[in-house]
Design a protein around this motif. Structure first.
Motif, PDB file in Angstrom:
ATOM      1  N   THR A 109      64.592   9.642  16.751  1.00 39.88           N
ATOM      2  CA  THR A 109      63.578   8.911  15.990  1.00 39.88           C
ATOM      3  C   THR A 109      62.412   8.518  16.887  1.00 39.88           C
ATOM      4  OG1 THR A 109      65.344   8.029  14.587  1.00 39.88           O
ATOM      5  CG2 THR A 109      63.191   6.984  14.421  1.00 39.88           C
ATOM      6  N   ALA A 110      62.730   8.055  18.106  1.00 40.40           N
ATOM      7  CA  ALA A 110      61.679   7.706  19.066  1.00 40.40           C
ATOM      8  C   ALA A 110      60.849   8.934  19.433  1.00 40.40           C
ATOM      9  CB  ALA A 110      62.302   7.094  20.319  1.00 40.40           C
ATOM     10  N   ALA A 111      61.477  10.100  19.538  1.00 40.49           N
ATOM     11  CA  ALA A 111      60.753  11.324  19.877  1.00 40.49           C
ATOM     12  C   ALA A 111      59.726  11.671  18.802  1.00 40.49           C
ATOM     13  CB  ALA A 111      61.736  12.476  20.076  1.00 40.49           C
ATOM     14  N   PHE A 112      60.113  11.548  17.528  1.00 41.45           N
ATOM     15  CA  PHE A 112      59.155  11.772  16.441  1.00 41.45           C
ATOM     16  C   PHE A 112      58.022  10.752  16.502  1.00 41.45           C
ATOM     17  CE2 PHE A 112      62.590  14.246  14.493  1.00 41.45           C
ATOM     18  CZ  PHE A 112      61.896  15.264  13.861  1.00 41.45           C
ATOM     19  N   ALA A 113      58.372   9.488  16.726  1.00 40.08           N
ATOM     20  CA  ALA A 113      57.369   8.428  16.762  1.00 40.08           C
ATOM     21  C   ALA A 113      56.360   8.658  17.879  1.00 40.08           C
ATOM     22  CB  ALA A 113      58.054   7.071  16.941  1.00 40.08           C
ATOM     23  N   ALA A 138      46.855   0.500   4.714  1.00 41.03           N
ATOM     24  CA  ALA A 138      46.376  -0.167   5.926  1.00 41.03           C
ATOM     25  C   ALA A 138      45.864   0.816   6.970  1.00 41.03           C
ATOM     26  CB  ALA A 138      47.502  -1.004   6.524  1.00 41.03           C
ATOM     27  N   GLY A 139      45.991   2.124   6.714  1.00 37.04           N
ATOM     28  CA  GLY A 139      45.543   3.116   7.678  1.00 37.04           C
ATOM     29  C   GLY A 139      46.429   3.221   8.903  1.00 37.04           C
ATOM     30  N   VAL A 140      47.747   2.965   8.731  1.00 41.41           N
ATOM     31  CA  VAL A 140      48.680   2.927   9.857  1.00 41.41           C
ATOM     32  C   VAL A 140      49.651   4.105   9.779  1.00 41.41           C
ATOM     33  CG1 VAL A 140      50.527   1.588  10.954  1.00 41.41           C
ATOM     34  CG2 VAL A 140      48.528   0.419  10.012  1.00 41.41           C
ATOM     35  N   PRO A 141      49.797   4.899  10.851  1.00 38.07           N
ATOM     36  CA  PRO A 141      50.768   6.001  10.870  1.00 38.07           C
ATOM     37  C   PRO A 141      52.187   5.507  10.628  1.00 38.07           C
ATOM     38  CG  PRO A 141      49.215   6.236  12.668  1.00 38.07           C
ATOM     39  CD  PRO A 141      48.962   4.874  12.063  1.00 38.07           C
ATOM     40  N   TYR A 142      53.047   6.438  10.193  1.00 40.39           N
ATOM     41  CA  TYR A 142      54.373   6.054   9.691  1.00 40.39           C
ATOM     42  C   TYR A 142      55.376   7.171   9.944  1.00 40.39           C
ATOM     43  CZ  TYR A 142      57.901   5.392   5.928  1.00 40.39           C
ATOM     44  OH  TYR A 142      59.055   5.262   5.194  1.00 40.39           O
ATOM     45  N   CYS A 143      56.629   6.794  10.195  1.00 37.33           N
ATOM     46  CA  CYS A 143      57.744   7.746  10.128  1.00 37.33           C
ATOM     47  C   CYS A 143      58.997   6.992   9.708  1.00 37.33           C
ATOM     48  CB  CYS A 143      57.952   8.490  11.453  1.00 37.33           C
ATOM     49  SG  CYS A 143      58.432   7.486  12.864  1.00 37.33           S
ATOM     50  N   ASP A 144      59.988   7.714   9.183  1.00 34.90           N
ATOM     51  CA  ASP A 144      61.215   7.061   8.750  1.00 34.90           C
ATOM     52  C   ASP A 144      62.415   7.965   8.992  1.00 34.90           C
ATOM     53  OD1 ASP A 144      61.613   8.875   6.564  1.00 34.90           O
ATOM     54  OD2 ASP A 144      60.387   7.646   5.237  1.00 34.90           O
ATOM     55  N   VAL A 145      63.599   7.416   8.721  1.00 39.18           N
ATOM     56  CA  VAL A 145      64.842   8.172   8.875  1.00 39.18           C
ATOM     57  C   VAL A 145      65.521   8.343   7.514  1.00 39.18           C
ATOM     58  CG1 VAL A 145      65.210   7.504  11.267  1.00 39.18           C
ATOM     59  CG2 VAL A 145      66.144   6.062   9.454  1.00 39.18           C
ATOM     60  N   CYS A 146      64.717   8.482   6.471  1.00 35.82           N
ATOM     61  CA  CYS A 146      65.235   8.580   5.109  1.00 35.82           C
ATOM     62  C   CYS A 146      66.135   9.803   4.953  1.00 35.82           C
ATOM     63  CB  CYS A 146      64.073   8.660   4.126  1.00 35.82           C
ATOM     64  SG  CYS A 146      64.586   8.892   2.416  1.00 35.82           S
ATOM     65  N   ASP A 147      67.349   9.575   4.460  1.00 30.73           N
ATOM     66  CA  ASP A 147      68.291  10.674   4.215  1.00 30.73           C
ATOM     67  C   ASP A 147      68.589  10.829   2.731  1.00 30.73           C
ATOM     68  OD1 ASP A 147      69.652   8.306   3.950  1.00 30.73           O
ATOM     69  OD2 ASP A 147      71.381   8.887   5.162  1.00 30.73           O
ATOM     70  N   GLU A 148      67.682  10.357   1.896  1.00 30.20           N
ATOM     71  CA  GLU A 148      67.830  10.436   0.442  1.00 30.20           C
ATOM     72  C   GLU A 148      66.780  11.398  -0.097  1.00 30.20           C
ATOM     73  OE1 GLU A 148      68.620   9.678  -3.672  1.00 30.20           O
ATOM     74  OE2 GLU A 148      69.808   9.553  -1.840  1.00 30.20           O
ATOM     75  N   LEU A 149      67.214  12.485  -0.710  1.00 29.38           N
ATOM     76  CA  LEU A 149      66.305  13.550  -1.131  1.00 29.38           C
ATOM     77  C   LEU A 149      65.219  13.058  -2.075  1.00 29.38           C
ATOM     78  CD1 LEU A 149      65.370  16.455  -1.338  1.00 29.38           C
ATOM     79  CD2 LEU A 149      67.170  16.864  -3.032  1.00 29.38           C
ATOM     80  N   SER A 150      65.588  12.348  -3.142  1.00 32.88           N
ATOM     81  CA  SER A 150      64.590  11.947  -4.134  1.00 32.88           C
ATOM     82  C   SER A 150      63.543  11.028  -3.530  1.00 32.88           C
ATOM     83  CB  SER A 150      65.274  11.276  -5.333  1.00 32.88           C
ATOM     84  OG  SER A 150      65.967  10.111  -4.927  1.00 32.88           O
ATOM     85  N   LEU A 151      63.947  10.125  -2.644  1.00 31.31           N
ATOM     86  CA  LEU A 151      62.999   9.212  -2.023  1.00 31.31           C
ATOM     87  C   LEU A 151      62.092   9.964  -1.055  1.00 31.31           C
ATOM     88  CD1 LEU A 151      61.980   6.336  -1.651  1.00 31.31           C
ATOM     89  CD2 LEU A 151      63.778   5.966   0.040  1.00 31.31           C
ATOM     90  N   SER A 152      62.644  10.887  -0.297  1.00 30.37           N
ATOM     91  CA  SER A 152      61.819  11.644   0.643  1.00 30.37           C
ATOM     92  C   SER A 152      60.803  12.514  -0.095  1.00 30.37           C
ATOM     93  CB  SER A 152      62.696  12.503   1.555  1.00 30.37           C
ATOM     94  OG  SER A 152      63.354  13.525   0.834  1.00 30.37           O
ATOM     95  N   ARG A 153      61.187  13.048  -1.241  1.00 28.66           N
ATOM     96  CA  ARG A 153      60.243  13.845  -2.031  1.00 28.66           C
ATOM     97  C   ARG A 153      59.151  12.966  -2.624  1.00 28.66           C
ATOM     98  NH1 ARG A 153      63.501  18.177  -5.729  1.00 28.66           N
ATOM     99  NH2 ARG A 153      61.366  18.879  -6.073  1.00 28.66           N
ATOM    100  N   SER A 154      59.494  11.748  -3.012  1.00 26.14           N
ATOM    101  CA  SER A 154      58.475  10.814  -3.507  1.00 26.14           C
ATOM    102  C   SER A 154      57.479  10.474  -2.407  1.00 26.14           C
ATOM    103  CB  SER A 154      59.135   9.538  -4.028  1.00 26.14           C
ATOM    104  OG  SER A 154      59.944   9.800  -5.158  1.00 26.14           O
TER     105      SER A 154
END
Length: 395
Positions: free
Chosen positions: A339-343, A107-123
């Motif tokens: 999280t808000a600071a990153f966003a 959709a061309g929309v910027p993104y950030c998350d709080v993922c703390d799972e290594l395999s998912l973050s690497r994906s």
């Protein structure tokens, strides 16, 4: 669907709601160069949204139905109405496909998350080329830790003289009780007890058993010395890779100290049970009355310490180091702030004062990969309401 500025998926939860609160508060400051944000919460339950809206006291907050385990077309429609998507709907353990990020890229929309799972973050990081081609900036594993902790590591390595000088980085974390957070974070901790801990030794990735190799760590005034144990953290991979550090590990401890013993005892449960998301979430919900009672006694302090050690010359042991510390009075509050600071850093130059441009380019990034300007902007906000802030010169 009416357009809005930021969609916080999982905003009904404690971490998500804290993120919404800080997004609203920070965006209203003229010093941040933004306009007050139009905020939306994405979730499955309208009733939970109404409760969160009442708790946050934000009348203009909008509810958007989002079920990450449901219809992908509905998720895509929700994403398309936003200027930024913030993913706080954990636990992330047991997930392998970053499909919300994929929807944002499409959709061309910027993104950030709080993922703390290594395999998912690497994906997610593996989608960087697709995001760059689509002009989408994205940062994964944001929040307080992982997130601000990774920025602290980058700063510590820089203060030590850069990657050529740094041999090792040790990450240590402490939270009193649950830090005021909800059952999602509790269940995530349970799930991590079934996850092999990624560490780096002499430049090679290694895995170790969780909740082992106990160390006593001094977090400074107000927290003092606390026992910490190995626990998986995507910061480790990102630090070793982006900062070219040969040795890296992450540890965590909690209070009261009997909780540490209980976590160790939980490892005796069958691994298949510990890895069962529904079972661990149910167990966390069942445990909450006891946990809340303990939280009332021990508080909700969150403490972080990063140690960077100078590279050995082969003749002498590595002794020179840089130590950074950060303590907030409440985990739930500071993870939302971080999280808000990153966003907001992603939004710079896209909304409000367009001359105040973001330093985050299109692509998918770990926090360790951000430029120093972005790092400094995020750390400046993360400093708010801290009890301890030891970042070297000019603290």
């Amino acid at each position: 669907m009416d357009p809005f500025d930021v969609l916080v998926v999982g905003g009904n939860g404690r971490v998500g709601a804290s993120t919404v609160r800080w997004l609203d508060r920070l965006s209203r400051r003229s010093s941040e160069g933004l306009l007050p944000l139009r905020l939306a919460i994405g979730g499955r339950s309208a009733a939970s949204f109404e409760a969160a809206k009442k708790r946050l006291n934000l009348d203009e907050l909008v509810f958007v139905p989002v079920d990450l385990d449901g219809d992908r077309e509905t998720v895509s429609a929700a994403v398309g109405a936003a200027q930024l998507v913030v993913h706080t709907a954990g636990p992330f353990q047991g997930r392998s496909d970053p499909h919300l990020l994929r929807a944002c890229i499409a959709a061309g929309v910027p993104y950030c998350d709080v993922c703390d799972e290594l395999s998912l973050s690497r994906s997610a990081r593996a989608l960087s080329a697709e995001a760059a081609e689509a002009g989408v900036p994205a940062v994964v594993s944001c929040g307080i830790w992982p997130g601000v902790s990774a920025l602290m590591a980058a700063l510590a390595v820089e203060k030590l003289g850069g990657a050529a000088s740094c041999d090792s980085v040790e990450l240590s974390f402490y939270t009193a009780g649950t830090g005021g957070a909800g059952p999602t974070i509790v269940s995530a901790t349970f799930l991590l007890l079934a996850t092999a801990v990624a560490t780096y030794q002499n430049g090679l990735p290694t895995t170790k058993q969780p909740w082992t190799e106990r160390r006593l760590v001094d977090f400074g005034a107000g927290v003092g010395v606390q026992p910490c144990f190995l626990l998986d953290n995507p910061d480790v991979f990102a630090i070793a890779d982006a900062l070219d550090v040969a040795n890296c590990a992450s540890r965590f401890g909690t209070a009261p100290r009997v909780w540490n013993s209980l976590f160790g005892a939980m490892k005796l449960l069958p691994v298949n049970l510990l890895r069962n998301r529904k079972a661990m979430q149910s167990f966390a919900q069942f445990s909450m009355p006891i946990i809340r009672a303990v939280d009332a006694l021990v508080g909700s302090t969150n403490a972080m310490r990063v140690d960077a050690y100078r590279r050995s010359d082969g003749k002498n042991e590595t002794t020179e180091k840089v130590t950074l510390r950060c303590v907030h009075p409440d985990l739930e509050d500071c993870v939302g702030l971080a999280t808000a600071a990153f966003a907001l850093e992603i939004l710079r130059g896209r909304m409000g004062d367009v001359s105040n441009k973001t330093t985050i380019e299109p692509g998918v990034w770990f926090p360790t990969e951000l430029k120093s300007d972005a790092r400094n902007n995020i750390l400046r906000l993360a400093k708010e309401e801290t009890l301890v802030w030891e970042m070297g010169e000019g603290d």
